[in-house]
Design an enzyme around this catalytic site. Structure first.
Site, PDB file in Angstrom:
ATOM      1  N   PRO C  10       0.801  -1.227   0.000  1.00 26.78           N
ATOM      2  CA  PRO C  10       0.000   0.000   0.000  1.00 26.78           C
ATOM      3  C   PRO C  10       0.832   1.275   0.000  1.00 26.78           C
ATOM      4  O   PRO C  10       1.837   1.363   0.705  1.00 26.78           O
ATOM      5  CB  PRO C  10      -0.823  -0.114   1.283  1.00 26.78           C
ATOM      6  N   ASN C  11       0.381   2.223  -0.797  1.00 23.35           N
ATOM      7  CA  ASN C  11       0.905   3.590  -0.855  1.00 23.35           C
ATOM      8  C   ASN C  11       2.253   3.685  -1.547  1.00 23.35           C
ATOM      9  O   ASN C  11       2.748   4.808  -1.718  1.00 23.35           O
ATOM     10  CB  ASN C  11       0.985   4.210   0.551  1.00 23.35           C
ATOM     11  N   ARG C  18       4.489  13.203  -5.531  1.00 22.96           N
ATOM     12  CA  ARG C  18       3.945  14.339  -4.791  1.00 22.96           C
ATOM     13  C   ARG C  18       5.072  15.150  -4.175  1.00 22.96           C
ATOM     14  O   ARG C  18       5.917  14.612  -3.496  1.00 22.96           O
ATOM     15  CB  ARG C  18       3.021  13.807  -3.692  1.00 22.96           C
ATOM     16  N   TYR C  23      10.238  15.366  -1.317  1.00 24.15           N
ATOM     17  CA  TYR C  23      10.370  13.931  -1.079  1.00 24.15           C
ATOM     18  C   TYR C  23      11.259  13.207  -2.083  1.00 24.15           C
ATOM     19  O   TYR C  23      11.387  11.995  -2.031  1.00 24.15           O
ATOM     20  CB  TYR C  23       8.982  13.274  -1.087  1.00 24.15           C
ATOM     21  N   ASN C  74       8.076  -5.707  -0.725  1.00 22.89           N
ATOM     22  CA  ASN C  74       7.957  -4.522   0.124  1.00 22.89           C
ATOM     23  C   ASN C  74       6.491  -4.383   0.455  1.00 22.89           C
ATOM     24  O   ASN C  74       5.724  -3.794  -0.312  1.00 22.89           O
ATOM     25  CB  ASN C  74       8.481  -3.277  -0.600  1.00 22.89           C
ATOM     26  N   ALA C  77       2.770  -0.928   4.739  1.00 25.65           N
ATOM     27  CA  ALA C  77       2.140  -0.933   6.063  1.00 25.65           C
ATOM     28  C   ALA C  77       1.702  -2.332   6.491  1.00 25.65           C
ATOM     29  O   ALA C  77       1.625  -2.615   7.689  1.00 25.65           O
ATOM     30  CB  ALA C  77       0.938   0.010   6.075  1.00 25.65           C
ATOM     31  N   HIS C  80       3.605  -4.802   9.108  1.00 28.30           N
ATOM     32  CA  HIS C  80       3.597  -4.740  10.561  1.00 28.30           C
ATOM     33  C   HIS C  80       2.412  -5.471  11.181  1.00 28.30           C
ATOM     34  O   HIS C  80       2.372  -5.683  12.376  1.00 28.30           O
ATOM     35  CB  HIS C  80       3.613  -3.282  11.009  1.00 28.30           C
ATOM     36  N   ASP C  87       1.391 -16.255   6.475  1.00 30.32           N
ATOM     37  CA  ASP C  87       0.931 -17.599   6.134  1.00 30.32           C
ATOM     38  C   ASP C  87       1.087 -17.879   4.644  1.00 30.32           C
ATOM     39  O   ASP C  87       1.371 -19.019   4.249  1.00 30.32           O
ATOM     40  CB  ASP C  87      -0.544 -17.759   6.527  1.00 30.32           C
ATOM     41  N   GLU C  98      12.583  -9.689   2.098  1.00 34.20           N
ATOM     42  CA  GLU C  98      11.806  -8.534   2.555  1.00 34.20           C
ATOM     43  C   GLU C  98      12.645  -7.271   2.408  1.00 34.20           C
ATOM     44  O   GLU C  98      13.796  -7.245   2.847  1.00 34.20           O
ATOM     45  CB  GLU C  98      11.428  -8.753   4.027  1.00 34.20           C
ATOM     46  N   HIS C 100      12.711  -2.758   2.503  1.00 37.19           N
ATOM     47  CA  HIS C 100      12.083  -1.471   2.803  1.00 37.19           C
ATOM     48  C   HIS C 100      12.971  -0.359   2.275  1.00 37.19           C
ATOM     49  O   HIS C 100      14.204  -0.456   2.366  1.00 37.19           O
ATOM     50  CB  HIS C 100      11.878  -1.307   4.315  1.00 37.19           C
ATOM     51  N   LEU C 101      12.363   0.649   1.735  1.00 38.81           N
ATOM     52  CA  LEU C 101      13.106   1.818   1.235  1.00 38.81           C
ATOM     53  C   LEU C 101      13.771   2.559   2.388  1.00 38.81           C
ATOM     54  O   LEU C 101      14.963   2.841   2.377  1.00 38.81           O
ATOM     55  CB  LEU C 101      12.158   2.779   0.500  1.00 38.81           C
ATOM     56  N   SER C 102      12.972   2.873   3.404  1.00 36.05           N
ATOM     57  CA  SER C 102      13.477   3.649   4.539  1.00 36.05           C
ATOM     58  C   SER C 102      13.988   2.721   5.629  1.00 36.05           C
ATOM     59  O   SER C 102      13.732   1.515   5.616  1.00 36.05           O
ATOM     60  CB  SER C 102      12.353   4.515   5.108  1.00 36.05           C
ATOM     61  N   ARG C 107      12.075   5.130  12.501  1.00 39.05           N
ATOM     62  CA  ARG C 107      10.764   5.778  12.418  1.00 39.05           C
ATOM     63  C   ARG C 107       9.896   5.403  13.628  1.00 39.05           C
ATOM     64  O   ARG C 107      10.435   5.016  14.652  1.00 39.05           O
ATOM     65  CB  ARG C 107      10.097   5.383  11.099  1.00 39.05           C
ATOM     66  N   ARG C 111       6.409   0.708  13.467  1.00 38.84           N
ATOM     67  CA  ARG C 111       7.024   0.184  12.246  1.00 38.84           C
ATOM     68  C   ARG C 111       8.222  -0.725  12.548  1.00 38.84           C
ATOM     69  O   ARG C 111       8.903  -1.175  11.615  1.00 38.84           O
ATOM     70  CB  ARG C 111       7.493   1.333  11.342  1.00 38.84           C
TER      71      ARG C 111
END
Lengths: 148, 148, 148, 148, 148, 148, 148, 148, 148, 148, 148, 148
Positions: C10-11, C18, C23, C74, C77, C80, C87, C98, C100-102, C107, C111
């Site tokens: 998501p996102n 944006r 960013y 990735n 959200a 978490h 499963d 797995e 993650h960008l950040s 954070r 997270r």
């Protein structure tokens, strides 16, 4: 009180040596100079040390306790996790004032708890180098009130 | 980036030295050889160290930070409890990639938390010796992208 | 390893679209282009997808597992909280890295935990788009070492 | 009770389709066949569904509630986190028996809690496909005792 | 399976004996009668017992395990706290189905956890006396499938 | 503010459709009508939606953010668990007022926490349909004060 | 109220029998004598019992509830852990006043919680043998106010 | 020390009686024989008991305390929950050595805490039957050092 | 077992050296003498060490493991926090008996947990110097039973 | 509703009086003026108060409840800890809308919980002075809907 | 004991003044009358007070302690949070019996803990006005037993 | 710094007034005298106050902040629970040194946390009246260093 041992823990050697424009120019040597001057005035021997090793701090607390010296202890990160230092203070009978340069309660929550405070005489924190000065005054004052 | 310091924590010296039939024959020396070869290729100086003492790791992080070296850090068991290492990374400005040989999240719950990750650039874990290789590539890649 | 499935949660579709001044201009399409180039080099088929629906991610993990593809995941959200994804990885036998960008550990605390890490091969986080590149290298490297 | 809706959650479609030597050959279609046979015997319409999407499960619970059907619900991983399903059961008035194939209490601790149990009629778990059979018997039995 | 032992814990003897207008007229004797009828049908010996003493329940679980009997266990309040019963089930090898009359998950939170579930075959709860019936069917069904 | 998007989460479609004698006759359509009338008065475009799928809500928040619309969000059960919605609000820059029909703090404890409140402008809860009206007034008022 | 049952739990039989110089000479028989005298005065039958077995206490609570007797209950250590006693009080309808000799809140933290208080009429603690006297007065007083 | 009471808790009677190929052939009678032999050597009376009833253990601790006997206590599952046994040890003045056959700290987390340790002289665990032998030696040794 | 390594952690060097009137005259040298005498009797080499440094203890455990020596470990304060020692025991295959002079469970709650117990053979605590003696007997006894 | 009491808690008197360049010029008097104007329009009597004393707030809630007035309550810091205010609202039957100027959920975690929300009609937070306006509209609207 | 001070905390002034049909007609004045009558009988001066201010309660406890009066304290909501009252009782040496009208343990969990109980003589709760009567009897009885 | 306000919280008025043989003869007036003498020396106005009311402390902090005075704050029991005082310090901009007579970390655990420390300049605790002296020196020293 014939002697004061000032014992500094991990990373305090970095003080003032990096990006002084940002972090200030206060160094551990600067703190030592202030404390040494005041000790000289009172005729007190000063031992001023720093180590990144928890075991060194334990050794030094034991040494101070055996010597009957007053102790100003800034245990840095070991403040929050070291039961060994807790036991060293209690076991050696060292008279310890716990100090911190910064206000640890205004920082991350893992810095709020101290394993040492309960076996220290008292705690002074948040006043920068002045924390050390006040701790020395406290030790001098307590020493004098015992004599009288 | 002229140099990379690879810093290994407690018990990593045991790697591959005991019951190879069971645990594999990968040794820390083997990892060092792979990293050294790649560093040579890129003209990067390599410092490769191991200690069972938390204080040594703090000393070495400070040294790497002062030298402006990139750091690959496998802090072993101290990963999960050491605030002193956290402070050393932050205080020295060392650029650190945290690595683990095993997937710590598939092991005991006390290995899931790291006091170091929040002050590292990033984390790479679970790929065995390859974790070190990838960390080195990450440091090289980040270093090149800064230059450009 | 004939194929790699890169699955984004998501996102992640918002990436770079944006306020680029603030960013950065990195977009998911940009990441896809980098990964596609490297896959082409290695003769690996690439499936690159994004969805805001947890169920889609579960469907796609199952699909990748059935296809014997390597997976770069990735999960955003859902990392978490999703036991369903946990499963799916375990149930489908998908080989998942797995990413993650950040640096999620720098954070908010919600997270810091991942329901996925324990069933992934490994985790790579904090390096921006480079996290994806390194994950792809890891899959290629592991695939080659299996063959040999 | 004119109809029974059997609603299956995420990853239950994987049942029996992978490594049968290890995990057994029981498939969701096999469970459906058993349930269908018994429903035919009692003259009950059967709706048997599976989805990896939490939202689908919510839709279907609402549908079952509106139809006055009895529900056998194996919500899989959503069992442990979904408040939306909890609300769907309560809001739609659906009569739900919660089932699980495995004994979730003998597995990881994050599978011990259910957000659904408190709004189900009852729970049956640990008996494999037999859990579904027993749930159907329970619905039939309760339905008959209401009529009388 | 030659015998079934139905073991009832504290306060289950109170069932139906007080204020029937409010709590219903179901008694433990009533449950026993239903179970006895079904056992007779299958040619299974029935031992049906109740005690308010945790130690009695431990004794009886051991006895059932030694006899190779199937067990329907409603441990009442000891469900939530008894490690002794947990150990008795595991140590004696008794095949136990845990039952509850009420839906314990719809009651106080201290009734949500069971120390027994993880060592039971399965759990059936919330269906009143029907919980016992279903447990018996489960034991019979499992027993038959083992034979075949 | 040219447009307002009113986004409703799981089970809000059930509103007023079941047992009106008990639960009241307020329906989601009724709420829409009230909001539509007020929007017409102010010349604001209205988008009014409901879904049981978390992913739909994420999609719609992103859409509203991209359109620069004000958002009235009643995320229902996802309020308490969805980090994806939290990220969607923050990532899309949507201006969101969180609303709830009921006083969630007078209900079960798992409804007391919201993952969304910290990224909303504000929260209005407990006033039934009036919560939506007040949220709309808030958006109109904030929009006008920005212009001036 | 024709009868009062005074029920004493584990280790209360030790009262006053060991090191009277240190712990006082108050014995359980002494308490019984005081209570018996007052009961005689009011024409109330007295049953006064002690056991180290939780199951005995459950049996006796049930008995008192069936007899419609008032109960003074000092459950000793079982106060803090027994759900079985909680259920016995609620299930038998016994009118119970919970008493403790010592002020349990001034002792170890594991003595601060009681599983019984929520189903007792009230609690009296900390007054030594006087706690029993006051509990009896409370039962008498409540009994009289019901009659009037 | 004229006597030693060895008190064994729930399920220890099962020791060695079930599947000896798997669990070993050590029985409680075997342990008793070893302890009896050593006691005979020292002229110490031995009482060796087992019960599944918490109340019996409380009774026996009280008895041992009254007799001034040394106690070897393996309370089994009651170790982890019994405040009544804690109070019995403290109230009776019994001199207790807590023992366990297995290393409880290498087992489930609910076996790590003991309510008894704080009122025992000491704890010996993990050595199988040898734990009992060592406990007896400890009692003998402590008894002799008191005399001297 | 040719050798026993007795490893003592932080502050154990203080034993008996301070205020003997209060704390007793037992010193670490005294303990060593007792252990040495018994080892001599059995023809076992003895290494007896103490350090305040966690890293030294890790080094020494590794050394003992490599030498195949039995280990008596009193890790002092590091008992409660050291994952490095846990890993050293497991990684080196050292056969360790954990000992404590005092009954740690009768002291502060932060002394109740041990990171070491789960990887030790067993634990002996609370008997003063006798704890060491018993640990040595355990190692001897276990060694002999292995031979036979 | 003839009257509205607006009750403000600790430190709200500081609003706008310090460093207006930073914190804005909104004062409590400014809020009062807005509310007073709207009340005048509706013919509602206004009582507008502030105190730093928890007891004053309790007194005033009781007074408002007795007068049948609607209440807008911003209890400031007492929101998070005061059970006395909770009881005052419930005990006096006051109709209370809880308001906050800031979005408390975007601030420190100790501001996320409210002891008051569960006994308020509803909550409005995060809109600055507009929170008060909306609360007043809510009270007016609810009052009118009761009349009709 | 020449005097008794009965100190009542927040919202106890509301007792019986609102909806008597629902909540009963017992008022604080009614309680005072009963206590006054009994005090007159014993020749004890009575001070009977109520305040919604925590500080008033602290003042009054100090006053009672200075006067050597017995205290019946119903601190209402401050019971659960006030460390100041705890300190006042301990610091002033006041002899306090804590009372509650209702059985606080049968109400919300935030009413189960008391900061005061550990420094009170004892606690009496759940008997309505009778709680006050019993507390007075306790004070009288304790006072008489001290004299004798 | 023209003025110093010394603000004392609940029960500090009891200091030295009760059982001086036991608790010492230090009174709050004695502390005031010492502080007043030092202030006179430096030409600083002194305001020295005590209250048992949290609201008074809030009022006084606001007053001191408005006056630009330095503050020595011993908030007593309110230290551990008062968010209102936290907000008063932050909202008023008062420069506060938090002090305690005793070493709160050596007392009950509920005295270890302070809601005030994070908004104070620093903390000084454990030195008796000397804590106040040192706090005054800190304020003077900080004030002088700002001027220079």
């Amino acid at each position: 009180m014939k002697a004061v041992h000032v014992i500094n823990g991990p990373n305090l050697n970095l003080l003032g040596t990096r990006e002084p424009a940002t972090y200030g120019t206060l160094t551990l040597a600067g703190i030592e100079a202030r404390i040494a001057a005041r000790c000289a005035q009172e005729g007190i021997d000063l031992v001023f040390r720093q180590s990144n090793h928890e075991g060194d701090l334990v050794d030094w607390i034991q040494e101070a306790g055996a010597a009957g010296a007053g102790v100003v202890l800034n245990a840095g990160a070991y403040t929050h996790t070291s039961i060994a230092l807790h036991d060293a203070i209690r076991g050696s009978g060292a008279q310890v004032v716990e100090v911190h340069l910064s206000n640890v309660h205004a920082r991350e929550s893992f810095r709020h708890a101290s394993t040492l405070s309960s076996v220290a005489i008292g705690v002074i924190l948040g006043f920068g180098a002045l924390s050390y000065d006040l701790a020395l005054e406290a030790l001098i004052s307590l020493s004098k009130s015992k004599k009288s």
